[in-house]
Motif scaffolding. Structure first.
Motif, short mmCIF file in Angstrom:
data_model
loop_
_atom_site.label_atom_id
_atom_site.label_comp_id
_atom_site.label_asym_id
_atom_site.label_seq_id
_atom_site.Cartn_x
_atom_site.Cartn_y
_atom_site.Cartn_z
N PHE A 37 0.85 -1.20 0.00
CA PHE A 37 0.00 0.00 0.00
C PHE A 37 0.89 1.25 0.00
O PHE A 37 1.95 1.28 0.64
N CYS A 38 0.43 2.30 -0.68
CA CYS A 38 1.25 3.50 -0.91
C CYS A 38 1.29 4.42 0.32
O CYS A 38 1.20 5.65 0.19
N SER A 39 1.42 3.84 1.52
CA SER A 39 1.36 4.62 2.77
C SER A 39 2.33 5.79 2.81
O SER A 39 1.94 6.91 3.13
N ASP A 40 3.60 5.53 2.50
CA ASP A 40 4.62 6.59 2.66
C ASP A 40 4.34 7.77 1.73
O ASP A 40 4.45 8.92 2.13
N SER A 41 4.01 7.46 0.48
CA SER A 41 3.76 8.54 -0.48
C SER A 41 2.52 9.34 -0.08
O SER A 41 2.49 10.57 -0.16
N LEU A 42 1.51 8.60 0.36
CA LEU A 42 0.27 9.26 0.76
C LEU A 42 0.51 10.15 1.98
O LEU A 42 0.01 11.28 2.06
N VAL A 76 0.59 14.47 -9.46
CA VAL A 76 0.71 13.29 -8.60
C VAL A 76 0.58 12.03 -9.45
O VAL A 76 1.38 11.10 -9.35
N ALA A 77 -0.41 12.02 -10.35
CA ALA A 77 -0.63 10.84 -11.21
C ALA A 77 0.53 10.61 -12.17
O ALA A 77 0.86 9.48 -12.50
N TYR A 78 1.15 11.70 -12.60
CA TYR A 78 2.28 11.61 -13.54
C TYR A 78 3.39 10.75 -12.93
O TYR A 78 4.01 9.95 -13.60
N TYR A 79 3.61 10.91 -11.63
CA TYR A 79 4.72 10.20 -10.99
C TYR A 79 4.28 8.93 -10.26
O TYR A 79 5.07 8.00 -10.12
N CYS A 80 3.05 8.90 -9.75
CA CYS A 80 2.55 7.67 -9.12
C CYS A 80 1.03 7.64 -9.16
O CYS A 80 0.36 8.24 -8.32
N ALA A 81 0.50 6.91 -10.12
CA ALA A 81 -0.96 6.86 -10.30
C ALA A 81 -1.64 6.17 -9.12
O ALA A 81 -2.77 6.52 -8.76
N ALA A 82 -0.96 5.21 -8.51
CA ALA A 82 -1.57 4.50 -7.39
C ALA A 82 -1.82 5.46 -6.22
O ALA A 82 -2.89 5.48 -5.63
N THR A 83 -0.80 6.27 -5.90
CA THR A 83 -0.96 7.25 -4.83
C THR A 83 -2.08 8.22 -5.19
O THR A 83 -2.88 8.61 -4.35
#
Lengths: 377, 253
Positions: A37-42, A76-83
């Protein structure tokens, strides 16, 4: 017509680009490979106030225009779509409170959401009710102890990670749309069960869950008025579709930029790919699709700040941008050839991540239905 | 203690630089600009001094075109209290900037002036040193650590300098000029609410004439050339072949 952004909008775009390029980008591949899960980025975004981008300053949000927010979501989506997906799912939950909640509920939840302390999830879809939420079977019955909720929600982004869920349920099964109400349910409430996260094609760092309910919540958990749930959800989705359009744009632009750079670098039969007309035309088509998708998305964002309904604009943006993202990411794989198919480069990830944008928050077919009904009524 | 921190608008460090076709200068058309990374470190240090209670006010300043106000807004969003923009469309080089800054030091009377050691566009590494010379203040350049003793009232600051092959620590009497090296700190990201709040912070615009200085460069830019394009490499099959090529083709052995 004015095609320039304000200083604030550019400042938001820059701020989002900086943290996304320096922090999110480094985690994106890891999340995709491990399905973690993208916890750190979020969390990084939460600390900087991104969780409150959709909120007014009255609730510690930022009062940025929807265009400014759109530009930030796109970065944000450009670099990480999941986040990005987890972030926009959070916006669906806080938009629900903002649109449908009581003053007290807004004060209790929204400032903490804006501060990055509370993560939300939006629970509307069910195993048997996707495109038509009115077919939902989750129900809430008033009892002496409070509301008794029973039923199952499906594909709920952030699910088990969310501090609270906005759950839509039927409070009057006979009343159709008007019998749907929303509930604010905090994590830890007894009688909530989360299944394991679904294994998905893309957005692997953003988990989606099946959640089943057999729980009793106090009267105060009713979000706003009884029976107002469906109209709240529809307004929330009008707003959310602009964000999905922005997310599609972000993924598409990443795929386009990488393809353009690759085509200048990669030499085939004595000249760079971009000097071969077949590839040059593909790039021209991708560029045109991207430009057009930007226009409809920013227009929908602009409409979102007006007082009138913008269901058609947001459906047009979501439909066009998500379909454009599919075409652009597909061509990106094609231009990269075998390199695009391999996970050494992020190209195949863009292709997989883009696929869901034509499905969630209303499939392309549902967008056509919204647009079609509106223009022929 | 008041801290004056200088920032410069430069090409964003992520941008691939292009030279104009006539080689007259770097092409800035539609190029993303940002705050010079060393200046970000300077702002961060100033803001941290304020958070520690050592600094009472942080004033950000830039010398440059109108668009450079974007970088001042960034400094304000990061925690500077107010900003001064010395507006000039001239090509400003180190000496011009240092002259303008010297006047501001005279007006503002800061205890500490923090600048980036150099800007990533012209790489001159001169402004801080020139400012020290013009103001007659002591300088601690290439700082990797800045310690103001007590609350700043006893007037000493220790600056650890990154020098060839090691570190040197100097003690200076306030007011002083400090220039930042890469390892002084890790700059924070601007928070979105602070970006909005920054708009309400004061930003004064002055002209070089207001300060009684000339900032236009005295040097003439003759030519800018991109680095030579990299030629394709070759794979060698053995160490012997490599040594042979280095000796006979590259002639470096």
């Amino acid at each position: 017509m004015n095609f320039t952004f304000t200083d604030d909008e550019i400042a938001f775009q820059d701020a989002a680009k900086k943290v996304s390029a320096e922090v999110l980008k480094n985690n994106a591949k890891h999340y995709d490979e491990t399905r973690e899960f993208c916890s750190d980025s979020l969390k990084a975004l939460g600390e900087l106030g991104f969780w409150g981008m959709n909120l007014p300053s009255e609730y510690d949000g930022v009062d940025i225009s929807s265009i400014g927010m759109t530009l930030a979501v796109e970065e944000v989506a450009y670099y990480c779509a999941a986040t990005c997906s987890s972030l926009t799912a959070h916006f669906l939950s806080t938009d629900s409170i903002l649109i449908g909640g009581t003053k007290q509920q807004k004060q209790d939840f929204l400032p903490r959401c804006a501060a990055g302390e509370l993560l939300g999830a939006f629970a509307l879809t069910e195993p048997g009710a996707g495109s038509n939420p009115a077919e939902m079977r989750t129900k809430a019955t008033r009892t002496e102890e409070g509301w008794h909720l029973t039923g199952t929600k499906h594909y709920i982004t952030n699910g088990a990670y969310a501090d609270f869920l906005v759950v839509y349920a039927k409070t009057d099964p006979e009343a159709g749309h008007k019998g749907i109400s929303a509930f604010l349910i905090e994590r830890g409430t007894e009688g909530i069960e989360y299944a394991s996260p679904e294994k998905t094609l893309g957005l692997r760092g953003s988990h989606i869950y099946e959640i089943s309910f057999d729980c009793v919540v106090p009267e105060s958990a009713l979000l706003g008025e009884e029976g107002a749930g469906f109209s709240t959800a529809m307004e929330v989705l009008d707003r959310g579709r602009v964000e999905i359009a922005a997310m599609s744009l972000g993924i598409a632009r990443a795929a386009y930029d990488d393809s353009l750079a690759w085509s200048k670098d990669r030499v085939v039969s004595g000249k760079p790919l971009c000097r071969h007309q077949g590839i040059q035309w593909k790039l021209a088509e991708m560029h045109t699709q991207l430009e057009a998708a930007k226009m409809v998305t920013y227009k929908a964002a602009d409409s979102r700040d007006s007082d009138r309904r913008f269901s058609v604009e947001s459906a047009v943006a979501k439909l066009f941008a998500s379909e454009a993202a599919a075409m652009i990411t597909d061509n990106a794989v094609q231009i990269h050839g075998g390199y695009g198919y391999s996970s050494d480069l992020p190209i195949e990830r863009y292709y997989r991540d883009a696929r869901i944008t034509r499905i969630f928050e209303g499939t392309s077919e549902i967008q056509k239905l919204i647009i079609g009904r509106a223009i022929t009524s | 203690m008041k801290v004056l921190v200088a920032v410069k608008r430069v090409i964003d460090y992520n941008v691939k630089i292009r030279v104009k076709p006539d080689n007259s200068d770097v092409d800035l058309t539609n190029v993303k600009m940002a705050m010079n990374p060393f200046c970000e470190i300077a702002v961060e240090e100033a803001v941290r001094l304020k958070e520690k209670g050592v600094a009472t006010e942080v004033v950000a300043v830039t010398v440059g075109p109108k668009a450079a106000q974007e970088q001042l807004r960034t400094a304000l969003a990061l925690g500077a209290d107010r900003a001064i923009h010395v507006e000039s469309d001239e090509r400003v080089e180190s000496l011009g900037a240092a002259k303008a800054l010297a006047k501001l030091v005279e007006e503002e009377q800061p205890g500490l002036v923090i600048l980036g050691k150099q800007a990533i566009d012209t790489d001159n590494n001169q402004t801080g040193q020139m400012l020290a010379a013009l103001t007659g203040l002591p300088q601690g350049t290439f700082a990797s650590e800045v310690v103001v003793s007590g609350d700043g009232t006893d007037g000493k600051v220790q600056v650890t300098r990154e020098i060839d092959g090691g570190l040197q620590t100097v003690e200076l009497t306030l007011p002083v000029i400090v220039t930042t090296d890469l390892r002084l700190n890790e700059p924070r990201y601007a928070k979105l609410p602070d970006i909005m709040k920054a708009k309400k912070k004061p930003l004064d615009v002055k002209s070089p004439a207001d300060l009684g200085v000339e900032v236009a460069s005295k040097t003439q830019l003759l030519k800018v050339e991109p680095p030579a394009e990299r030629q394709g490499g070759v794979k060698v099959s053995s160490v012997d072949e490599l040594v042979d090529k280095l000796k006979n083709e590259a002639k470096v052995l």
